[in-house]
Scaffold this motif. Structure first.
Motif, PDB file in Angstrom:
ATOM      1  N   HIS A   1      44.619  37.539  23.709  1.00 46.12           N
ATOM      2  CA  HIS A   1      42.750  38.117  24.192  1.00 46.12           C
ATOM      3  C   HIS A   1      42.343  36.846  25.719  1.00 46.12           C
ATOM      4  CE1 HIS A   1      42.555  41.670  21.707  1.00 46.12           C
ATOM      5  NE2 HIS A   1      43.112  40.803  20.719  1.00 46.12           N
ATOM      6  N   PHE A   2      42.124  35.917  24.961  1.00 44.62           N
ATOM      7  CA  PHE A   2      41.502  34.820  25.832  1.00 44.62           C
ATOM      8  C   PHE A   2      41.855  34.705  27.324  1.00 44.62           C
ATOM      9  CE2 PHE A   2      41.265  30.711  28.370  1.00 44.62           C
ATOM     10  CZ  PHE A   2      40.544  30.742  28.060  1.00 44.62           C
ATOM     11  N   LEU A   3      43.373  35.063  27.459  1.00 49.09           N
ATOM     12  CA  LEU A   3      43.919  35.091  28.734  1.00 49.09           C
ATOM     13  C   LEU A   3      44.092  37.139  29.200  1.00 49.09           C
ATOM     14  CD1 LEU A   3      47.169  33.732  27.572  1.00 49.09           C
ATOM     15  CD2 LEU A   3      45.176  32.793  29.401  1.00 49.09           C
ATOM     16  N   TRP A   4      44.038  37.605  28.336  1.00 54.45           N
ATOM     17  CA  TRP A   4      43.257  39.160  28.897  1.00 54.45           C
ATOM     18  C   TRP A   4      42.119  39.084  29.709  1.00 54.45           C
ATOM     19  CZ3 TRP A   4      46.168  42.582  24.144  1.00 54.45           C
ATOM     20  CH2 TRP A   4      47.211  42.374  24.742  1.00 54.45           C
ATOM     21  N   GLY A   5      40.913  38.234  28.326  1.00 55.17           N
ATOM     22  CA  GLY A   5      39.833  38.310  28.666  1.00 55.17           C
ATOM     23  C   GLY A   5      39.394  37.669  30.124  1.00 55.17           C
ATOM     24  N   LEU A   6      40.267  36.397  30.993  1.00 58.14           N
ATOM     25  CA  LEU A   6      40.175  35.473  31.917  1.00 58.14           C
ATOM     26  C   LEU A   6      40.651  36.378  32.652  1.00 58.14           C
ATOM     27  CD1 LEU A   6      39.140  32.860  32.683  1.00 58.14           C
ATOM     28  CD2 LEU A   6      41.784  32.106  32.589  1.00 58.14           C
ATOM     29  N   HIS A   7      41.488  37.111  32.522  1.00 49.97           N
ATOM     30  CA  HIS A   7      41.955  38.078  33.906  1.00 49.97           C
ATOM     31  C   HIS A   7      40.952  38.924  34.165  1.00 49.97           C
ATOM     32  CE1 HIS A   7      45.605  40.074  36.484  1.00 49.97           C
ATOM     33  NE2 HIS A   7      44.807  41.243  35.822  1.00 49.97           N
ATOM     34  N   ASN A   8      40.416  39.735  32.569  1.00 49.94           N
ATOM     35  CA  ASN A   8      39.772  40.930  33.538  1.00 49.94           C
ATOM     36  C   ASN A   8      38.681  40.355  33.954  1.00 49.94           C
ATOM     37  OD1 ASN A   8      41.917  42.734  32.904  1.00 49.94           O
ATOM     38  ND2 ASN A   8      40.471  42.911  30.896  1.00 49.94           N
ATOM     39  N   PHE A   9      37.748  39.246  33.715  1.00 46.82           N
ATOM     40  CA  PHE A   9      36.245  38.642  33.922  1.00 46.82           C
ATOM     41  C   PHE A   9      36.817  37.921  35.956  1.00 46.82           C
ATOM     42  CE2 PHE A   9      34.124  34.818  35.306  1.00 46.82           C
ATOM     43  CZ  PHE A   9      32.609  35.177  34.645  1.00 46.82           C
ATOM     44  N   HIS A  10      38.172  37.777  36.357  1.00 46.09           N
ATOM     45  CA  HIS A  10      38.916  37.150  37.583  1.00 46.09           C
ATOM     46  C   HIS A  10      38.643  38.612  38.212  1.00 46.09           C
ATOM     47  CE1 HIS A  10      41.148  36.950  40.662  1.00 46.09           C
ATOM     48  NE2 HIS A  10      41.096  36.219  40.835  1.00 46.09           N
ATOM     49  N   LEU A  11      39.043  39.768  37.527  1.00 45.93           N
ATOM     50  CA  LEU A  11      38.923  41.022  37.934  1.00 45.93           C
ATOM     51  C   LEU A  11      37.829  41.768  38.313  1.00 45.93           C
ATOM     52  CD1 LEU A  11      41.767  43.184  36.505  1.00 45.93           C
ATOM     53  CD2 LEU A  11      42.061  42.343  38.627  1.00 45.93           C
ATOM     54  N   PHE A  12      36.527  41.457  37.531  1.00 51.26           N
ATOM     55  CA  PHE A  12      35.298  41.871  37.327  1.00 51.26           C
ATOM     56  C   PHE A  12      34.762  40.892  38.908  1.00 51.26           C
ATOM     57  CE2 PHE A  12      31.160  40.992  36.250  1.00 51.26           C
ATOM     58  CZ  PHE A  12      30.581  41.983  36.279  1.00 51.26           C
ATOM     59  N   VAL A  13      34.475  39.560  38.774  1.00 56.16           N
ATOM     60  CA  VAL A  13      34.313  38.915  39.954  1.00 56.16           C
ATOM     61  C   VAL A  13      34.937  39.061  41.359  1.00 56.16           C
ATOM     62  CG1 VAL A  13      34.006  36.215  40.655  1.00 56.16           C
ATOM     63  CG2 VAL A  13      33.888  36.873  38.148  1.00 56.16           C
ATOM     64  N   LYS A  14      35.760  39.655  41.073  1.00 53.90           N
ATOM     65  CA  LYS A  14      37.127  40.252  42.329  1.00 53.90           C
ATOM     66  C   LYS A  14      35.881  40.914  42.671  1.00 53.90           C
ATOM     67  CE  LYS A  14      41.323  40.866  44.555  1.00 53.90           C
ATOM     68  NZ  LYS A  14      40.869  41.968  44.749  1.00 53.90           N
ATOM     69  N   GLY A  15      35.949  41.870  42.023  1.00 53.55           N
ATOM     70  CA  GLY A  15      35.440  42.950  42.826  1.00 53.55           C
ATOM     71  C   GLY A  15      33.777  43.417  42.150  1.00 53.55           C
ATOM     72  N   TYR A  16      33.351  42.309  42.290  1.00 51.12           N
ATOM     73  CA  TYR A  16      31.714  42.384  42.957  1.00 51.12           C
ATOM     74  C   TYR A  16      31.374  41.563  44.200  1.00 51.12           C
ATOM     75  CZ  TYR A  16      26.844  41.884  42.434  1.00 51.12           C
ATOM     76  OH  TYR A  16      25.646  41.241  42.789  1.00 51.12           O
ATOM     77  N   PHE A  17      32.347  41.245  44.251  1.00 52.51           N
ATOM     78  CA  PHE A  17      31.873  39.921  45.508  1.00 52.51           C
ATOM     79  C   PHE A  17      32.694  40.803  47.051  1.00 52.51           C
ATOM     80  CE2 PHE A  17      30.522  36.786  42.331  1.00 52.51           C
ATOM     81  CZ  PHE A  17      28.717  37.134  43.011  1.00 52.51           C
TER      82      PHE A  17
END
Length: 204
Positions: free
Chosen positions: A98-114
């Motif tokens: 869950h940590f790795l999934w969460g970290l990966h998805n958070f990266h997608l979130f930041v990348k998607g936003y910026f």
């Protein structure tokens, strides 16, 4: 297994882990070929669905189903006599995944936003991936299992993650229902041309 209202300690942790891993597996299951790109149509504005996407989603779902199986077995078969090491093994696997999934998805979130707005990788609604990242359901799953692994199960800590986690999952489910009811067209992601749709703007 106790009734829902009587769950506590390790059993409550395993129950919430089972629900979360089922939710993960279900979402990824929507990315398999029989659903004709439903997952990609739901998450993305322009991303095209093809056989390669199905293949990778199938690989991903195998891991989700494996985690779900481990959590369900722990919930149904572990007893008061089950060793501390067995519980810790389940906590450790859930924490890491869950940590790795969460970290990966958070990266997608930041990348998607910026970076991804107006490109072929643009998200339909960024909140969904954000709620499935360290800031939402995956984050609470990681925290719950870290606490149980490090200090032992605490009902207060577990219930705090429960509230945040199920609120995140409920919002994600409502967004999926909204998409299905008002936005989705069967197989639409298979007909997309992401380069054309984004006006030729390259994804970073």
């Amino acid at each position: 297994m106790s009734s829902l209202g009587d769950l506590s300690g390790a059993e409550l942790v395993h129950f919430l882990n089972a629900v979360l891993s089922f939710a993960c597996s279900f979402c990824i299951f929507l990315g398999l070929w029989p659903f004709k790109g439903l997952f990609h149509a739901w998450l993305y504005t322009h991303v095209q669905y093809n056989w390669a996407a199905h293949t990778m989603m199938a690989w991903f779902d195998v891991g989700c189903i494996g985690l779900l199986t481990a959590n369900v077995l722990a919930l149904w078969t572990f007893t008061d006599e089950t060793s501390k090491e067995a519980h810790e093994l389940v906590y450790s696997v859930n924490l890491v995944m869950h940590f790795l999934w969460g970290l990966h998805n958070f990266h997608l979130f930041v990348k998607g936003y910026f970076y991804d707005k107006g490109t072929g990788n643009e998200f339909r609604r960024l909140q969904v991936i954000g709620l499935y990242s360290l800031t939402g359901a995956c984050g609470t799953g990681a925290v719950r299992n870290y606490y149980a692994l490090t200090y032992g199960p605490s009902d207060e800590a577990t219930k705090a993650t429960w509230i945040i986690e199920w609120a995140s999952l409920a919002i994600i489910l409502l967004d999926l229902c909204y998409h299905l009811a008002l936005e989705h067209s069967w197989g639409v992601a298979m007909r997309r041309d992401p380069w054309k749709a984004a006006g030729g703007k390259k994804a970073k």
